[in-house]
Design a protein around this motif. Structure first.
Motif, PDB file in Angstrom:
ATOM      1  N   LEU A  81       0.823  -1.215   0.000  1.00  0.00           N
ATOM      2  CA  LEU A  81       0.000   0.000   0.000  1.00  0.00           C
ATOM      3  C   LEU A  81       0.852   1.258   0.000  1.00  0.00           C
ATOM      4  O   LEU A  81       0.422   2.304  -0.500  1.00  0.00           O
ATOM      5  CB  LEU A  81      -0.923   0.001   1.226  1.00  0.00           C
ATOM      6  CG  LEU A  81      -2.199  -0.829   1.135  1.00  0.00           C
ATOM      7  CD1 LEU A  81      -2.857  -0.948   2.501  1.00  0.00           C
ATOM      8  CD2 LEU A  81      -3.165  -0.216   0.127  1.00  0.00           C
ATOM      9  N   ASP A  82       2.049   1.176   0.565  1.00  0.00           N
ATOM     10  CA  ASP A  82       2.924   2.347   0.647  1.00  0.00           C
ATOM     11  C   ASP A  82       3.654   2.638  -0.659  1.00  0.00           C
ATOM     12  O   ASP A  82       4.290   3.704  -0.777  1.00  0.00           O
ATOM     13  CB  ASP A  82       3.954   2.155   1.771  1.00  0.00           C
ATOM     14  CG  ASP A  82       3.297   2.154   3.152  1.00  0.00           C
ATOM     15  OD1 ASP A  82       2.208   2.730   3.275  1.00  0.00           O
ATOM     16  OD2 ASP A  82       3.889   1.576   4.084  1.00  0.00           O
ATOM     17  N   SER A  87      -0.478   3.626  -4.254  1.00  0.00           N
ATOM     18  CA  SER A  87      -1.226   4.729  -3.620  1.00  0.00           C
ATOM     19  C   SER A  87      -1.763   5.714  -4.657  1.00  0.00           C
ATOM     20  O   SER A  87      -2.767   6.394  -4.418  1.00  0.00           O
ATOM     21  CB  SER A  87      -0.323   5.455  -2.625  1.00  0.00           C
ATOM     22  OG  SER A  87       0.837   5.964  -3.261  1.00  0.00           O
ATOM     23  N   ASP A  90      -5.574   5.873  -5.990  1.00  0.00           N
ATOM     24  CA  ASP A  90      -6.645   6.650  -5.359  1.00  0.00           C
ATOM     25  C   ASP A  90      -7.076   7.843  -6.208  1.00  0.00           C
ATOM     26  O   ASP A  90      -8.173   8.385  -6.020  1.00  0.00           O
ATOM     27  CB  ASP A  90      -6.182   7.157  -3.980  1.00  0.00           C
ATOM     28  CG  ASP A  90      -6.443   6.131  -2.884  1.00  0.00           C
ATOM     29  OD1 ASP A  90      -7.443   5.407  -2.979  1.00  0.00           O
ATOM     30  OD2 ASP A  90      -5.635   6.066  -1.936  1.00  0.00           O
ATOM     31  N   VAL A  99      -7.568  -0.297  -4.876  1.00  0.00           N
ATOM     32  CA  VAL A  99      -6.740   0.001  -3.711  1.00  0.00           C
ATOM     33  C   VAL A  99      -7.573  -0.037  -2.435  1.00  0.00           C
ATOM     34  O   VAL A  99      -7.066  -0.393  -1.362  1.00  0.00           O
ATOM     35  CB  VAL A  99      -6.016   1.354  -3.894  1.00  0.00           C
ATOM     36  CG1 VAL A  99      -6.969   2.520  -3.759  1.00  0.00           C
ATOM     37  CG2 VAL A  99      -4.886   1.496  -2.872  1.00  0.00           C
ATOM     38  N   ARG A 103      -6.841  -2.371   0.904  1.00  0.00           N
ATOM     39  CA  ARG A 103      -6.869  -1.902   2.297  1.00  0.00           C
ATOM     40  C   ARG A 103      -7.703  -2.839   3.172  1.00  0.00           C
ATOM     41  O   ARG A 103      -7.349  -3.088   4.331  1.00  0.00           O
ATOM     42  CB  ARG A 103      -7.432  -0.479   2.360  1.00  0.00           C
ATOM     43  CG  ARG A 103      -6.528   0.574   1.745  1.00  0.00           C
ATOM     44  CD  ARG A 103      -7.044   1.973   2.055  1.00  0.00           C
ATOM     45  NE  ARG A 103      -6.182   2.989   1.445  1.00  0.00           N
ATOM     46  CZ  ARG A 103      -6.463   3.620   0.304  1.00  0.00           C
ATOM     47  NH1 ARG A 103      -7.594   3.338  -0.356  1.00  0.00           N
ATOM     48  NH2 ARG A 103      -5.637   4.528  -0.180  1.00  0.00           N
TER      49      ARG A 103
END
Length: 301
Positions: A81-82, A87, A90, A99, A103
């Motif tokens: 996710l990082d 990211s 989004d 995404v 999560r």
């Protein structure tokens, strides 16, 4: 999208093959690798996705997410996710659901997926099973005993047989361990793996740890004070015992000195005192008196 998925599959297969070759080389060199734990498999699988995410963008990144959540050996997704390319999903309306789904697999539950099911990508059955097992991990982290009724409700299941099979599978892959009590209809948790931190949860954890450190320091100071008090009390008691022992030695020496003088008979005035005591203790003889009848008889003569 299909073309992107096939490209990702091909790249992942090459990366996986390279990882297996490196493992075999390590074994040949005598290092050995034995049976991989869940963390080892997780790290090994995630590493490949992290490498691929550096070049995957847009639809390819979405396909990469689908590969990651479908991988039966990958259970942590925080690092993925990082990644900037992940990211960045989004920012577009057509890629944001992917995404968001990632999560949910990172720190969400099956109930979270059901709530957003209308906009989230559809899950296949293995992915649903995986998300349910991760939901059990979240429940096990907060409860040592989980009732079947709670598990059935949170996992969206209708029968205990399917529930028990799911838990057994989770135990087999090493996500959690415990005991299924069919009589009490509960899962007794012994141990569980961790999950990725939610946004803001890390600050809460730091605050909790800081509070624990502060409490530990207070207890440490209290123990130090009690140890110091005990040491001072011990010193006072030792000093008192030493003074008492010195007095006992003085009395013992005094008794020994007087005892030696008495054995030598050199006590002044001892003989006179004895004589005086004899005079006092010996009763004195009374003067003889004549009986009245005797004196009367002598008068007649």
């Amino acid at each position: 999208l299909e073309r992107s998925r096939l490209c990702v599959q091909g790249a992942f297969s090459k990366a996986k093959t390279g990882a297996l070759e490196r493992r075999e080389e390590g074994r040949a060199e005598g290092g050995g690798y034995g049976q991989l734990s869940v963390d080892d498999m997780d790290n090994s699988s995630l590493e490949q996705y992290l490498i691929l995410s550096k070049s995957a963008k847009g639809r390819a990144a979405c396909a990469l997410i689908q590969q990651a959540i479908a991988n039966p050996s990958c259970f942590h997704f925080g690092e993925l996710l990082d990644q900037p390319n992940i990211s960045a999903l989004d920012q577009a309306a057509d890629t944001k659901p992917s995404v968001d789904l990632l999560r949910i697999f990172a720190y969400g539950t099956y109930s979270d997926y059901l709530q957003g099911q209308g906009v989230l990508p559809k899950l296949e059955e293995p992915q649903v099973t995986k998300l349910r097992m991760l939901t059990v991990v979240s429940l096990a982290a907060e409860n040592r005993v989980i009732k079947y009724a709670t598990l059935l409700k949170d996992l969206g299941l209708s029968d205990t047989r399917t529930l028990e099979d799911l838990i057994i599978e989770g135990v087999y892959v090493g996500l959690f361990s415990g005991k299924l009590d069919q009589k009490r209809q509960e899962f007794q948790v012994e141990d569980t793996a961790g999950r990725d931190c939610k946004p803001g949860q890390l600050a809460e954890m730091i605050a909790t740890l800081q509070a624990w450190v502060g409490a530990s320091e207070d207890i440490s100071q209290q123990l130090t004070d009690k140890i110091s008090f005990a040491e001072k009390s011990q010193e006072r008691e030792t000093s008192r015992m030493e003074r008492f022992a010195a007095k006992v030695d003085d009395v013992r020496k005094s008794v020994q000195v007087h005892g030696g003088e008495m054995e030598a008979g050199a006590v002044p005035g001892h003989c006179d005192m004895s004589m005086d005591m004899d005079d006092v203790s010996r009763p004195k003889s009374r003067p003889k008196t004549k009986h009245p009848s005797a004196s009367h008889a002598s008068g007649r003569h």
